[in-house]
Write a protein that holds these residues in place. Structure first.
Motif, PDB file in Angstrom:
ATOM      1  N   MET A   1       0.849  -1.172   0.000  1.00 54.19           N
ATOM      2  CA  MET A   1       0.000   0.000   0.000  1.00 54.19           C
ATOM      3  C   MET A   1       0.892   1.231   0.000  1.00 54.19           C
ATOM      4  N   GLN A   2       0.437   2.240  -0.710  1.00 52.38           N
ATOM      5  CA  GLN A   2       1.137   3.515  -0.710  1.00 52.38           C
ATOM      6  C   GLN A   2       0.215   4.573  -0.102  1.00 52.38           C
ATOM      7  N   VAL A   3       0.807   5.407   0.747  1.00 52.97           N
ATOM      8  CA  VAL A   3       0.073   6.498   1.375  1.00 52.97           C
ATOM      9  C   VAL A   3       0.711   7.799   0.899  1.00 52.97           C
ATOM     10  N   SER A   5       0.671  12.039   0.939  1.00 55.94           N
ATOM     11  CA  SER A   5       0.263  13.130   1.801  1.00 55.94           C
ATOM     12  C   SER A   5       0.929  14.419   1.347  1.00 55.94           C
ATOM     13  N   ASP A 127       5.575   3.848   1.366  1.00 54.40           N
ATOM     14  CA  ASP A 127       5.250   2.502   0.902  1.00 54.40           C
ATOM     15  C   ASP A 127       5.234   1.597   2.131  1.00 54.40           C
ATOM     16  N   GLU A 130      -0.424  -3.085   4.140  1.00 54.24           N
ATOM     17  CA  GLU A 130      -1.809  -2.646   4.229  1.00 54.24           C
ATOM     18  C   GLU A 130      -2.274  -2.475   5.670  1.00 54.24           C
ATOM     19  N   GLY A 133      -1.370   1.037   6.974  1.00 57.22           N
ATOM     20  CA  GLY A 133      -1.906   2.201   6.260  1.00 57.22           C
ATOM     21  C   GLY A 133      -2.679   3.156   7.141  1.00 57.22           C
ATOM     22  N   GLU A 134      -3.524   2.611   7.994  1.00 59.88           N
ATOM     23  CA  GLU A 134      -4.322   3.457   8.890  1.00 59.88           C
ATOM     24  C   GLU A 134      -3.430   4.202   9.886  1.00 59.88           C
ATOM     25  N   GLU A 137      -1.660   7.052   8.059  1.00 54.55           N
ATOM     26  CA  GLU A 137      -2.619   8.130   7.807  1.00 54.55           C
ATOM     27  C   GLU A 137      -2.866   8.938   9.079  1.00 54.55           C
ATOM     28  N   VAL A 148      -4.438  13.511   2.725  1.00 55.28           N
ATOM     29  CA  VAL A 148      -3.861  12.163   2.716  1.00 55.28           C
ATOM     30  C   VAL A 148      -4.699  11.299   1.786  1.00 55.28           C
ATOM     31  N   LYS A 150      -4.759   7.056   0.235  1.00 53.90           N
ATOM     32  CA  LYS A 150      -4.177   5.715   0.292  1.00 53.90           C
ATOM     33  C   LYS A 150      -4.486   4.994  -1.020  1.00 53.90           C
ATOM     34  N   LYS A 152      -4.105   1.110  -2.643  1.00 48.73           N
ATOM     35  CA  LYS A 152      -3.743  -0.282  -2.424  1.00 48.73           C
ATOM     36  C   LYS A 152      -2.931  -0.773  -3.611  1.00 48.73           C
TER      37      LYS A 152
END
Length: 158
Positions: A1-3, A5, A127, A130, A133-134, A137, A148, A150, A152
């Motif tokens: 997963m990539q976040v 921001s 990176d 998953e 991720g939360e 964020e 922000v 996210k 997947k």
């Protein structure tokens, strides 16, 4: 997963990155990209596709109204009469108002923009797994992120 921001240029970016590293995100998984500032001057006049909300005729319209009333009132005693002096007063008031607005936009607001030193934003990409991720964020929002998102990661196709 990539976040993804975005942040303003501040020390909160550094604090968010150090918090992420303490929570187990590796340095290699964090990508920081500052956006470039606009190098040229902004356009003074708006076009049909873009408007900055600044009007050049607002003060001119108000002064045109005031000067036309004064001109028409005084025009009863002058040679050309109230209609001509009302129109002359409106034209003079409009030109003075537009001149005041040009002066404030070109001289005063330019000086404020230079003193303020407007900086562009910084994009931070993390990176991670998953399950993290939360947490990532929440860390970004706790450190005053502007936004922000996210994404997947898809499994590689064979």
């Amino acid at each position: 997963m990539q976040v993804f921001s975005t942040f303003e240029h501040s020390s909160f970016i550094e604090m968010a990155i150090s918090t992420l590293e303490k929570k187990g995100i590796k340095k290699e998984s964090i990508f920081i990209l500052p956006l470039d500032n606009q190098t040229g001057e902004r356009k003074l006049f708006d076009n049909i596709h873009l408007s900055d909300g600044t009007s050049f005729i607002d003060i001119g319209a108000a002064l045109a109204t005031a000067f036309s009333v004064i001109g028409a009132s005084i025009g009863f005693k002058l040679r050309l009469g109230p209609i001509y002096w009302g129109l002359i007063g409106a034209a003079v008031g409009f030109l003075i108002g537009v001149g005041i607005r040009f002066f404030t936009e070109i001289v005063i607001k330019k000086r404020k923009r230079l003193l303020k030193g407007i900086h562009s934003e910084v994009i931070v990409i993390v990176d991670c797994e998953e399950s993290q991720g939360e947490m990532v964020e929440n860390i970004f929002f706790d450190h005053y992120a502007l936004g922000v998102a996210k994404v997947k990661s898809r499994a590689p196709s064979s």
